[in-house]
Design a protein around this motif. Structure first.
Motif, PDB file in Angstrom:
ATOM      1  N   SER A 161      -1.197  -8.194  12.297  1.00 16.11           N
ATOM      2  CA  SER A 161      -1.887  -7.789  11.064  1.00 16.11           C
ATOM      3  C   SER A 161      -3.352  -7.496  11.330  1.00 16.11           C
ATOM      4  CB  SER A 161      -1.753  -8.885  10.006  1.00 16.11           C
ATOM      5  OG  SER A 161      -0.415  -9.062   9.627  1.00 16.11           O
ATOM      6  N   ALA A 165      -4.753  -3.920  10.680  1.00 11.39           N
ATOM      7  CA  ALA A 165      -5.796  -3.775   9.665  1.00 11.39           C
ATOM      8  C   ALA A 165      -7.118  -3.354  10.293  1.00 11.39           C
ATOM      9  CB  ALA A 165      -5.969  -5.092   8.911  1.00 11.39           C
ATOM     10  N   ASN A 322      -7.474  -3.472   3.537  1.00 10.67           N
ATOM     11  CA  ASN A 322      -7.262  -3.944   4.904  1.00 10.67           C
ATOM     12  C   ASN A 322      -8.251  -5.041   5.288  1.00 10.67           C
ATOM     13  OD1 ASN A 322      -5.132  -2.314   6.635  1.00 10.67           O
ATOM     14  ND2 ASN A 322      -6.022  -0.888   5.169  1.00 10.67           N
ATOM     15  N   GLN A 325      -6.759  -8.017   3.954  1.00  5.92           N
ATOM     16  CA  GLN A 325      -5.664  -8.459   4.815  1.00  5.92           C
ATOM     17  C   GLN A 325      -6.204  -9.234   6.011  1.00  5.92           C
ATOM     18  OE1 GLN A 325      -2.911  -5.342   5.776  1.00  5.92           O
ATOM     19  NE2 GLN A 325      -1.858  -6.547   7.322  1.00  5.92           N
TER      20      GLN A 325
END
Length: 641
Positions: A161, A165, A322, A325
């Protein structure tokens, strides 16, 4: 409520966290040198394609603006459709890459955890006994469960992630800068606010997540200890006190988990709403710039238009989304860092030192007395002693002569357990140690095994300083029956064979008969194939002890150490076992620790210990004649505690 916070939330330097992360990534690269870069490329490609729509949207809107003036929609289709086709192709490739990297991540994650547990277990096998005496077993177990699981979350979720991101943020930022510097500066102002909030709230969350990992280990250690001692708890009616103690430990865990998650749960909505506010601000400023026909500062040189503002709004949402995130994954990374530090702390524990170079080997003795090393099992052993001074090798027959010469020892510096202890055990002799609990009887046998090293003096085995003998060879030459029996999950036969893994079934049965265990084993549901679990919970304490004695018998060592070997056996069973023990001890050097003085009467030498010193020594008869401490113990109406 007062809490012991020693070791909880201890300040950590940023470099320490980065060092742990780098080490995890280094091991991941070491374990998967090919899969890791392929996964990285797939994540980057899928992330890049998720940033591309902004460019296509800007171009399509610009085309629509251009062709809306002329109304030539057929020509517009010829220009727009190819762009849409390219975009669809990129999305299909992106889906393929996402599917691939997710599968690869699953393979690497569980493979990594498997290898890390192996490394943990391998390191644990090489630790000295002192480590297990000073660490709760439940806390050690927590390394294999909770701490390892934090690494699973980081590798399978947080790292992909963060890479995804992060690459989207970089791509979108570059595109925004390309289209409008003014609007990009507004976005950066919002991002700065996000970072300040993340630093403030995320810092508190990180502190408590680190404390949480330590609290989890402490809680598991307490539960494991209580499970092991549940009978004692109930016998002494300590249920209420135990519940109170558990509540304190559990409340401490609750407090750390609550605070950690309170910070973490507050961070996400705050960051999300800052992103929403930023979206509105960009829409407002963009509209004002369009209405005032303000000049556009950009790398593209394009004037500010609706074809730039509309995609910019989407990019702002994508950019802040993002970043949000990334903040969500911070907690997983922090927990993983805390877990990794605990895992690496165990892996990095100094292994048991062994500088010995004398080994135990199979030999053959010729008629003229010449000793030669043999690759075959001859059941004739010798100490192979290489001499570095002249490069020669000598072989000393393994006879079982053990000598302790003026030995001093302390578990903690300044608190002597043994002082000036001297013992001479000739081959085949039976030497008994008696004395009150804490006198140092078991400590002597622990020193002979080199579970601990002495502070002063010398211990010699067949005339060789035991510091020169490799510990594995030293311990192979010693058979031990401990007061506390440990049986492993498996059949009775496998537990007996644990004494010597290459022993045949016939040898195991013979050892069981020698120990007096064959009678009850053959009456078990499946005889020697009966499965044991839970440390032989389906057997009596005496039966477990008989299997332990059989295990030592099958090892067939020249030296035996019997630490209260018959303490858990009733008087009738003891008579059966004693006959087997006498046969087992025949021709061997035997050290016996006993509280029942009746079991040591036939010893060649009896040592009476008091506060770490030998105060009397001699045979049973000679000690009775002295009418000292041993006489009082033997003739008194009590047994030693």
């Amino acid at each position: 409520m007062p809490r012991n916070t020693k070791g909880y939330g201890a300040p950590r330097k940023p470099g320490d966290a980065l060092k742990s992360i780098r080490r995890v990534l280094g091991l991941l690269k070491q374990f998967y040198p090919k899969l890791l870069p392929v996964t990285f490329v797939c994540i980057l490609f899928s992330s890049a394609t998720s940033s591309v729509p902004a460019i296509f949207l800007q171009k399509v809107i610009a085309d629509i603006q251009t062709y809306s003036v002329s109304g030539d929609w057929e020509s517009a289709k010829a220009v727009i459709y190819p762009k849409v086709g390219v975009l669809i192709t990129l999305y299909v490739l992106s889906i393929m890459c996402i599917t691939l990297w997710q599968q690869l991540v699953a393979i690497m994650t569980h493979g990594f955890l498997n290898k890390m547990r192996c490394k943990l277990f391998d390191s644990m096998q090489n630790l000295p006994i002192r480590y297990f005496d000073t660490h709760k077993h439940g806390d050690i177990m927590s390394h294999y469960t909770n701490d390892i699981d934090t690494l699973r979350q980081m590798i399978s979720q947080a790292l992909p992630s963060l890479i995804q991101a992060g690459s989207v943020v970089v791509c979108v930022f570059a595109i925004m800068l390309y289209y409008s510097v003014w609007l990009t500066l507004v976005v950066l102002a919002g991002v700065f606010a996000m970072l300040m909030v993340s630093k403030k709230i995320g810092g508190g969350s990180a502190k408590y997540f680190i404390r949480q990992q330590a609290a989890v280990g402490k809680t598991e250690g307490f539960v494991q200890e209580m499970m092991h001692g549940q009978k004692v708890v109930q016998v002494f009616c300590h249920e209420a006190k135990t519940q109170k103690d558990f509540d304190e430990v559990n409340d401490a865990l609750y407090e750390d988990m609550y605070r950690a998650n309170a910070y973490a749960n507050a961070l996400v909505p705050i960051i999300m709403n800052i992103g929403n506010v930023l979206y509105v601000i960009i829409a407002t400023i963009g509209g004002v710039l369009l209405l005032t026909h303000a000049p556009n500062l950009s790398l593209s040189g394009l004037p500010l238009s609706i074809s730039i503002v509309v995609p910019f709004l989407n990019m702002t949402k994508q950019f802040t989304g993002n970043l949000n995130q990334v903040t969500q994954q911070i907690n997983s990374v922090v927990m993983a860092v805390a877990g990794a530090e605990r895992v690496f702390a165990l892996i990095d524990e100094a292994p048991e030192a062994d500088d010995g170079y004398v080994t135990m080997v199979n030999v053959r003795t010729a008629a003229d007395g010449t000793v030669t090393e043999s690759d075959e099992i001859t059941h004739e052993w010798a100490w192979k002693h290489p001499h570095t001074a002249d490069g020669t090798i000598t072989y000393t027959p393994l006879r079982g002569e053990v000598t302790l010469d003026s030995v001093d020892f302390a578990y903690e510096e300044g608190k002597d357990v043994l002082h000036d202890v001297t013992v001479f055990a000739k081959p085949g002799q039976k030497v008994a140690f008696v004395g009150a609990t804490g006198a140092g009887k078991t400590t002597i046998t622990n020193l002979i095994n080199r579970f601990y090293d002495i502070a002063d003096g010398k211990i010699r085995y067949d005339g060789i300083n035991i510091n020169k003998i490799k510990k594995t060879d030293l311990r192979r030459s010693l058979g031990i029956v401990l007061q506390e029996t440990n049986l492993f999950t498996g059949s009775v036969m496998e537990n007996i064979r644990y004494g010597r893994l290459d022993a045949t079934d016939a040898e195991c049965v013979a050892a069981a008969k020698l120990a007096g265990a064959d009678d009850f084993i053959t009456r078990l549901p499946d005889g020697y194939d009966t499965l044991l679990s839970g440390n032989g919970a389906n057997l009596s304490q005496g039966q477990r002890q008989l299997i332990a004695i059989a295990r030592a018998a099958v090892a067939d060592p020249p030296v035996m150490i019997l630490d209260e070997a018959t303490s858990s056996i009733d008087t009738r069973t003891e008579a059966i076992v004693q006959r087997g023990m006498d046969a087992l001890m025949k021709g061997r050097t035997v050290f016996v620790i006993a509280h029942r003085l009746s079991t040591v009467k036939n010893s060649d030498v009896i040592m009476v210990l008091d506060h770490g010193k030998i105060i009397e020594r001699g045979s049973h008869e000679s000690l009775l004649e002295k009418k000292g401490t041993y006489y009082q113990l033997y003739t008194g109406a009590f047994e030693l505690d």
